[in-house]
Design a protein around this motif. Sequence first.
Motif, PDB file in Angstrom:
ATOM      1  N   ILE B 236      -0.910  13.121  11.178  1.00  0.00           N
ATOM      2  CA  ILE B 236      -0.263  11.878  10.758  1.00  0.00           C
ATOM      3  C   ILE B 236      -1.295  10.960  10.092  1.00  0.00           C
ATOM      4  O   ILE B 236      -1.040  10.396   9.021  1.00  0.00           O
ATOM      5  CB  ILE B 236       0.384  11.172  11.966  1.00  0.00           C
ATOM      6  N   LEU B 237      -2.484  10.853  10.704  1.00  0.00           N
ATOM      7  CA  LEU B 237      -3.520   9.976  10.145  1.00  0.00           C
ATOM      8  C   LEU B 237      -3.932  10.415   8.745  1.00  0.00           C
ATOM      9  O   LEU B 237      -4.096   9.591   7.847  1.00  0.00           O
ATOM     10  CB  LEU B 237      -4.751   9.967  11.054  1.00  0.00           C
ATOM     11  N   VAL B 238      -4.113  11.732   8.567  1.00  0.00           N
ATOM     12  CA  VAL B 238      -4.515  12.239   7.255  1.00  0.00           C
ATOM     13  C   VAL B 238      -3.423  11.929   6.227  1.00  0.00           C
ATOM     14  O   VAL B 238      -3.716  11.470   5.124  1.00  0.00           O
ATOM     15  CB  VAL B 238      -4.815  13.749   7.307  1.00  0.00           C
ATOM     16  N   ALA B 239      -2.171  12.167   6.617  1.00  0.00           N
ATOM     17  CA  ALA B 239      -1.069  11.897   5.691  1.00  0.00           C
ATOM     18  C   ALA B 239      -1.073  10.417   5.302  1.00  0.00           C
ATOM     19  O   ALA B 239      -0.968  10.073   4.111  1.00  0.00           O
ATOM     20  CB  ALA B 239       0.264  12.273   6.329  1.00  0.00           C
ATOM     21  N   VAL B 240      -1.247   9.523   6.298  1.00  0.00           N
ATOM     22  CA  VAL B 240      -1.244   8.088   6.003  1.00  0.00           C
ATOM     23  C   VAL B 240      -2.418   7.735   5.096  1.00  0.00           C
ATOM     24  O   VAL B 240      -2.257   7.007   4.115  1.00  0.00           O
ATOM     25  CB  VAL B 240      -1.299   7.260   7.313  1.00  0.00           C
ATOM     26  N   SER B 241      -3.630   8.282   5.389  1.00  0.00           N
ATOM     27  CA  SER B 241      -4.751   7.870   4.534  1.00  0.00           C
ATOM     28  C   SER B 241      -4.624   8.417   3.122  1.00  0.00           C
ATOM     29  O   SER B 241      -5.013   7.744   2.172  1.00  0.00           O
ATOM     30  CB  SER B 241      -6.120   8.154   5.144  1.00  0.00           C
ATOM     31  N   VAL B 242      -4.046   9.617   2.973  1.00  0.00           N
ATOM     32  CA  VAL B 242      -3.852  10.135   1.608  1.00  0.00           C
ATOM     33  C   VAL B 242      -2.885   9.228   0.843  1.00  0.00           C
ATOM     34  O   VAL B 242      -3.116   8.899  -0.326  1.00  0.00           O
ATOM     35  CB  VAL B 242      -3.359  11.603   1.631  1.00  0.00           C
ATOM     36  N   VAL B 243      -1.820   8.782   1.513  1.00  0.00           N
ATOM     37  CA  VAL B 243      -0.863   7.885   0.842  1.00  0.00           C
ATOM     38  C   VAL B 243      -1.547   6.572   0.459  1.00  0.00           C
ATOM     39  O   VAL B 243      -1.451   6.104  -0.689  1.00  0.00           O
ATOM     40  CB  VAL B 243       0.361   7.615   1.753  1.00  0.00           C
ATOM     41  N   LEU B 244      -2.285   5.976   1.420  1.00  0.00           N
ATOM     42  CA  LEU B 244      -2.969   4.713   1.132  1.00  0.00           C
ATOM     43  C   LEU B 244      -3.954   4.865  -0.022  1.00  0.00           C
ATOM     44  O   LEU B 244      -4.049   4.001  -0.900  1.00  0.00           O
ATOM     45  CB  LEU B 244      -3.720   4.211   2.371  1.00  0.00           C
ATOM     46  N   LEU B 245      -4.693   5.989  -0.022  1.00  0.00           N
ATOM     47  CA  LEU B 245      -5.683   6.210  -1.081  1.00  0.00           C
ATOM     48  C   LEU B 245      -5.030   6.381  -2.421  1.00  0.00           C
ATOM     49  O   LEU B 245      -5.541   5.903  -3.435  1.00  0.00           O
ATOM     50  CB  LEU B 245      -6.482   7.470  -0.778  1.00  0.00           C
ATOM     51  N   THR B 246      -3.900   7.089  -2.438  1.00  0.00           N
ATOM     52  CA  THR B 246      -3.210   7.290  -3.702  1.00  0.00           C
ATOM     53  C   THR B 246      -2.748   5.930  -4.240  1.00  0.00           C
ATOM     54  O   THR B 246      -2.877   5.651  -5.440  1.00  0.00           O
ATOM     55  CB  THR B 246      -2.020   8.248  -3.515  1.00  0.00           C
ATOM     56  N   ILE B 247      -2.257   5.071  -3.340  1.00  0.00           N
ATOM     57  CA  ILE B 247      -1.861   3.725  -3.773  1.00  0.00           C
ATOM     58  C   ILE B 247      -3.084   2.966  -4.295  1.00  0.00           C
ATOM     59  O   ILE B 247      -3.042   2.348  -5.367  1.00  0.00           O
ATOM     60  CB  ILE B 247      -1.210   2.947  -2.606  1.00  0.00           C
ATOM     61  N   ALA B 248      -4.199   3.055  -3.548  1.00  0.00           N
ATOM     62  CA  ALA B 248      -5.415   2.357  -3.961  1.00  0.00           C
ATOM     63  C   ALA B 248      -5.878   2.844  -5.329  1.00  0.00           C
ATOM     64  O   ALA B 248      -6.241   2.048  -6.204  1.00  0.00           O
ATOM     65  CB  ALA B 248      -6.524   2.555  -2.929  1.00  0.00           C
ATOM     66  N   GLU B 249      -5.848   4.161  -5.514  1.00  0.00           N
ATOM     67  CA  GLU B 249      -6.282   4.745  -6.782  1.00  0.00           C
ATOM     68  C   GLU B 249      -5.359   4.300  -7.918  1.00  0.00           C
ATOM     69  O   GLU B 249      -5.814   3.973  -9.015  1.00  0.00           O
ATOM     70  CB  GLU B 249      -6.290   6.275  -6.656  1.00  0.00           C
ATOM     71  N   TYR B 250      -4.051   4.248  -7.637  1.00  0.00           N
ATOM     72  CA  TYR B 250      -3.089   3.808  -8.644  1.00  0.00           C
ATOM     73  C   TYR B 250      -3.411   2.391  -9.108  1.00  0.00           C
ATOM     74  O   TYR B 250      -3.470   2.089 -10.297  1.00  0.00           O
ATOM     75  CB  TYR B 250      -1.679   3.886  -8.058  1.00  0.00           C
ATOM     76  N   PHE B 251      -3.643   1.498  -8.120  1.00  0.00           N
ATOM     77  CA  PHE B 251      -3.926   0.106  -8.470  1.00  0.00           C
ATOM     78  C   PHE B 251      -5.258  -0.036  -9.186  1.00  0.00           C
ATOM     79  O   PHE B 251      -5.400  -0.849 -10.093  1.00  0.00           O
ATOM     80  CB  PHE B 251      -3.897  -0.784  -7.222  1.00  0.00           C
TER      81      PHE B 251
END
Lengths: 305, 268
Positions: B236-251
């Motif tokens: 779950i943690l890995v999935a959440v951090s990948v999502v957060l990172l993808t958002i961060a990278e997008y911005f």
Amino acid sequence: MAETAAANASGGTMGKTRFRDTEAASGLAMISPTAIYAILVLAAPLIAVIVYSFMTKGPNGVEPIFTLQNYITVWTGKIYRAIMMRSLSVSFMVTLATVVLAYPLAYFISFHVQPSKKSLWLFLVTIPFWTSYLIRVFLWKVILGYNGVINSGLLNLGIISEPLTIINYNVGALVVTLAHAYAPFAVLPIFVALEKIDRSFLEAGQDLGESRWATFLRVTLPLSMPGVIAAVLIVFIPTIGDYVTPDLIGGGKIPMIANMVEVQMLKQNNRALGSAIAVSAMLIVLVITVVFLMLNRRFLKGGAR
Amino acid sequence: MKSPFLKSYAVVYLLFLFAPIVLLPLFAFNDSKIIAFPLTGFTTNWFQVMADDPNLFKALKNSLFIAITSAALATCLGLFAARASTRFVFPGKGPMMGLIMLPMVLPDIIIGMSLLIVVLAIGVPLSMMTIILGHVLMCVPFSVAILSSAFQSLDRSLEEAAYDLGETPASTFRLIILPLVMPGIISSFLISFTISLDEYIVASFLGGSETVLSVYIYGQFRFPARVPAIMALGTILVAVSVVLLTIAEYFRRRGIAKSGGKDTGGFL
């Protein structure tokens, strides 16, 4: 802004110094919150550690009696020396492995990947770094363990008949785990250095009849050295102080400096000795860093000739 | 300049990087108490086991509070330092920026123990606040690195145009600069959040009796029977951090595109 511009235009040296003064003042005012925070929460505690390292152990922490005994203990004690040497050799091996393995990847991304896809590759390289460090380290323990993934997989495939013990919880396992953890730190600086190389130099080299390999050795590699140096330092310095990996992978049997500091600080409650270990470790790192940078400056000068 | 050898090397290298993360969900859904091959069957039981521990939620709540507070404070401090270093020339800039960026290379244990010494000497009780103190310090360098690249790609003439049109420095910052570096701010916040959530040493040194997520996970590793549930939590943690990172990278990319800069790569 308009005023300072006017002052700049009309006044000679006086206007110029005044302009610089206001700029300096604004800059200082702007940075002050962050700088004050760093001084209070980082610089002051580091000074406190140095002060503590010269004090005597007391019933409640330390007593303000000056002594060099902590340093004598750290630098002459057999156990301390052995652990320091282990930390240094693990850090050297990790740095070597990480940088040597990262170079071809950075080279590939910089020279062989289309510009539009470069940031995707870099993103892929950094993803593992941002996922839970603890869980990653633990998974390496699972992968390399006696009943681990590699052993159980190989046993099942019939390649080996008994579990391999050479890959279990030893210094080699430490190196693999740390090399994995610090990979992006090595790839990124080397990549940035490679990106800065003017591609026409390489064409010139090949036009003059050099092979691709010779061009790499004589042009690309020397020009990318600043990135390699940055990578070496950015991997070497934190790995020497790593706590989690020796503790989890080694199960307390192969401690490094950080584990020793933790034992003295928390379990033995000997803050003076713990501080002396920490200061000694920082000194060693500082000396190695300075020597390395100096060697390198010489090398770069030689290369630029 | 095609090189099949280099390309396959790169793929193998990525496999090495992703090996632990790929194995994680395999064992989280595997119907066995032992983490080994061959896999025995599919189950979601470990997620249930994980969710049945009330200590987990207490630790998670503490961690979220610490991570959000640390990320907000680190991003504010990062804004000041990044703006000062990209826009102004002033005496002592090098040493000050050096000190601010130092935690990026300083071993965590040194940060943890030096803060612990001072906190105990002053007599401040260990709590979530002392953890935040340390985490802000550790997140600021990353925040400064991200925000500096956001400020660097700003066109200085936009700011001067605003001054010429009668805006004050404060209103220029609010109306012109802030919107342009907003993507950088968001990505700095997310990165700091991730660092704080993941951090173990400072949290265990300075936490006192407060348990945070990383300290909870570390404690669970001592019990082999709890490991599959930790694999589930890790997934779950890995999935959440990948999502957060993808958002961060997008911005981060949108920010660079917005201010007309050139994309130079990742977060570091």
